[in-house]
Design a protein around this motif. Sequence first.
Motif, PDB file in Angstrom:
ATOM      1  N   UNK A  57      79.788 -32.838  22.684  1.00  0.00           N
ATOM      2  CA  UNK A  57      81.163 -32.548  22.289  1.00  0.00           C
ATOM      3  C   UNK A  57      81.225 -31.948  20.890  1.00  0.00           C
ATOM      4  N   UNK A  58      80.467 -32.527  19.955  1.00  0.00           N
ATOM      5  CA  UNK A  58      80.463 -32.002  18.583  1.00  0.00           C
ATOM      6  C   UNK A  58      79.987 -30.552  18.550  1.00  0.00           C
ATOM      7  N   UNK A  59      78.904 -30.268  19.265  1.00  0.00           N
ATOM      8  CA  UNK A  59      78.379 -28.904  19.279  1.00  0.00           C
ATOM      9  C   UNK A  59      79.332 -27.950  20.002  1.00  0.00           C
ATOM     10  N   UNK A  60      79.985 -28.409  21.066  1.00  0.00           N
ATOM     11  CA  UNK A  60      80.935 -27.561  21.784  1.00  0.00           C
ATOM     12  C   UNK A  60      82.102 -27.167  20.875  1.00  0.00           C
ATOM     13  N   UNK A  61      82.614 -28.123  20.120  1.00  0.00           N
ATOM     14  CA  UNK A  61      83.725 -27.836  19.208  1.00  0.00           C
ATOM     15  C   UNK A  61      83.272 -26.869  18.116  1.00  0.00           C
ATOM     16  N   UNK A  62      82.086 -27.094  17.559  1.00  0.00           N
ATOM     17  CA  UNK A  62      81.576 -26.231  16.496  1.00  0.00           C
ATOM     18  C   UNK A  62      81.343 -24.809  17.001  1.00  0.00           C
ATOM     19  N   UNK A  63      80.791 -24.680  18.224  1.00  0.00           N
ATOM     20  CA  UNK A  63      80.566 -23.356  18.800  1.00  0.00           C
ATOM     21  C   UNK A  63      81.883 -22.651  19.104  1.00  0.00           C
ATOM     22  N   UNK A  64      82.858 -23.397  19.592  1.00  0.00           N
ATOM     23  CA  UNK A  64      84.164 -22.804  19.855  1.00  0.00           C
ATOM     24  C   UNK A  64      84.803 -22.333  18.550  1.00  0.00           C
ATOM     25  N   UNK A  65      84.649 -23.109  17.503  1.00  0.00           N
ATOM     26  CA  UNK A  65      85.185 -22.721  16.197  1.00  0.00           C
ATOM     27  C   UNK A  65      84.508 -21.438  15.702  1.00  0.00           C
ATOM     28  N   UNK A  66      83.174 -21.367  15.850  1.00  0.00           N
ATOM     29  CA  UNK A  66      82.438 -20.169  15.425  1.00  0.00           C
ATOM     30  C   UNK A  66      82.903 -18.954  16.218  1.00  0.00           C
ATOM     31  N   UNK A  67      83.106 -19.129  17.528  1.00  0.00           N
ATOM     32  CA  UNK A  67      83.591 -18.021  18.358  1.00  0.00           C
ATOM     33  C   UNK A  67      84.976 -17.579  17.891  1.00  0.00           C
ATOM     34  N   UNK A  68      85.820 -18.525  17.545  1.00  0.00           N
ATOM     35  CA  UNK A  68      87.159 -18.214  17.034  1.00  0.00           C
ATOM     36  C   UNK A  68      87.060 -17.423  15.733  1.00  0.00           C
ATOM     37  N   UNK A  69      86.225 -17.875  14.807  1.00  0.00           N
ATOM     38  CA  UNK A  69      86.085 -17.212  13.508  1.00  0.00           C
ATOM     39  C   UNK A  69      85.502 -15.804  13.648  1.00  0.00           C
ATOM     40  N   UNK A  70      84.697 -15.598  14.682  1.00  0.00           N
ATOM     41  CA  UNK A  70      84.080 -14.285  14.904  1.00  0.00           C
ATOM     42  C   UNK A  70      84.909 -13.409  15.843  1.00  0.00           C
ATOM     43  N   UNK A  71      86.083 -13.889  16.243  1.00  0.00           N
ATOM     44  CA  UNK A  71      86.949 -13.099  17.112  1.00  0.00           C
ATOM     45  C   UNK A  71      86.451 -12.975  18.537  1.00  0.00           C
ATOM     46  N   UNK A  72      85.706 -13.952  19.014  1.00  0.00           N
ATOM     47  CA  UNK A  72      85.099 -13.853  20.337  1.00  0.00           C
ATOM     48  C   UNK A  72      85.763 -14.728  21.403  1.00  0.00           C
ATOM     49  N   UNK A  73      86.810 -15.454  21.054  1.00  0.00           N
ATOM     50  CA  UNK A  73      87.441 -16.366  22.009  1.00  0.00           C
ATOM     51  C   UNK A  73      87.940 -15.623  23.247  1.00  0.00           C
ATOM     52  N   UNK A  74      88.605 -14.484  23.063  1.00  0.00           N
ATOM     53  CA  UNK A  74      89.126 -13.713  24.203  1.00  0.00           C
ATOM     54  C   UNK A  74      88.012 -13.279  25.142  1.00  0.00           C
ATOM     55  N   UNK A  75      86.932 -12.787  24.580  1.00  0.00           N
ATOM     56  CA  UNK A  75      85.787 -12.335  25.398  1.00  0.00           C
ATOM     57  C   UNK A  75      85.201 -13.509  26.173  1.00  0.00           C
ATOM     58  N   UNK A  76      85.029 -14.631  25.503  1.00  0.00           N
ATOM     59  CA  UNK A  76      84.454 -15.801  26.176  1.00  0.00           C
ATOM     60  C   UNK A  76      85.376 -16.340  27.259  1.00  0.00           C
ATOM     61  N   UNK A  77      86.685 -16.375  26.995  1.00  0.00           N
ATOM     62  CA  UNK A  77      87.632 -16.826  28.020  1.00  0.00           C
ATOM     63  C   UNK A  77      87.616 -15.894  29.225  1.00  0.00           C
ATOM     64  N   UNK A  78      87.515 -14.591  28.986  1.00  0.00           N
ATOM     65  CA  UNK A  78      87.433 -13.625  30.087  1.00  0.00           C
ATOM     66  C   UNK A  78      86.188 -13.873  30.931  1.00  0.00           C
ATOM     67  N   UNK A  79      85.065 -14.102  30.279  1.00  0.00           N
ATOM     68  CA  UNK A  79      83.816 -14.366  30.995  1.00  0.00           C
ATOM     69  C   UNK A  79      83.948 -15.620  31.840  1.00  0.00           C
ATOM     70  N   UNK A  80      84.520 -16.685  31.253  1.00  0.00           N
ATOM     71  CA  UNK A  80      84.695 -17.930  32.002  1.00  0.00           C
ATOM     72  C   UNK A  80      85.576 -17.720  33.227  1.00  0.00           C
ATOM     73  N   UNK A  81      86.650 -16.961  33.071  1.00  0.00           N
ATOM     74  CA  UNK A  81      87.567 -16.690  34.188  1.00  0.00           C
ATOM     75  C   UNK A  81      86.860 -15.890  35.274  1.00  0.00           C
ATOM     76  N   UNK A  82      86.162 -14.829  34.873  1.00  0.00           N
ATOM     77  CA  UNK A  82      85.467 -13.969  35.845  1.00  0.00           C
ATOM     78  C   UNK A  82      84.396 -14.719  36.609  1.00  0.00           C
ATOM     79  N   UNK A  83      83.756 -15.685  35.971  1.00  0.00           N
ATOM     80  CA  UNK A  83      82.665 -16.432  36.614  1.00  0.00           C
ATOM     81  C   UNK A  83      83.125 -17.788  37.166  1.00  0.00           C
ATOM     82  N   UNK A  84      84.447 -17.975  37.213  1.00  0.00           N
ATOM     83  CA  UNK A  84      85.035 -19.212  37.746  1.00  0.00           C
ATOM     84  C   UNK A  84      84.411 -20.447  37.119  1.00  0.00           C
TER      85      UNK A  84
END
Length: 85
Positions: A57-84
Amino acid sequence: MNSDNKRALSNAEKQQRYRQRQQASGKKELRGYLTPEALSCYQEIQEKTQWNDSTLLSNAIRLMYAAHKCGQIGILNSWLTEHKR
């Protein structure tokens, strides 16, 4: 106090002392329910990393935060949606 006068702690008392020690060390307990997709991801990552729930959980939150800071949240959410996931 000698050992004859000591009272055994109940499980609830042990759990409360554990939670108090964790809070004193600056940790915060989080709880929630996982969707079936998230549970599948959790199980796969846990098997590969052997991390316990707290580390995962700690690493998941930290990685999500890093993705947010790098502007990658949208890309990652799209990938998750496309791959169900």
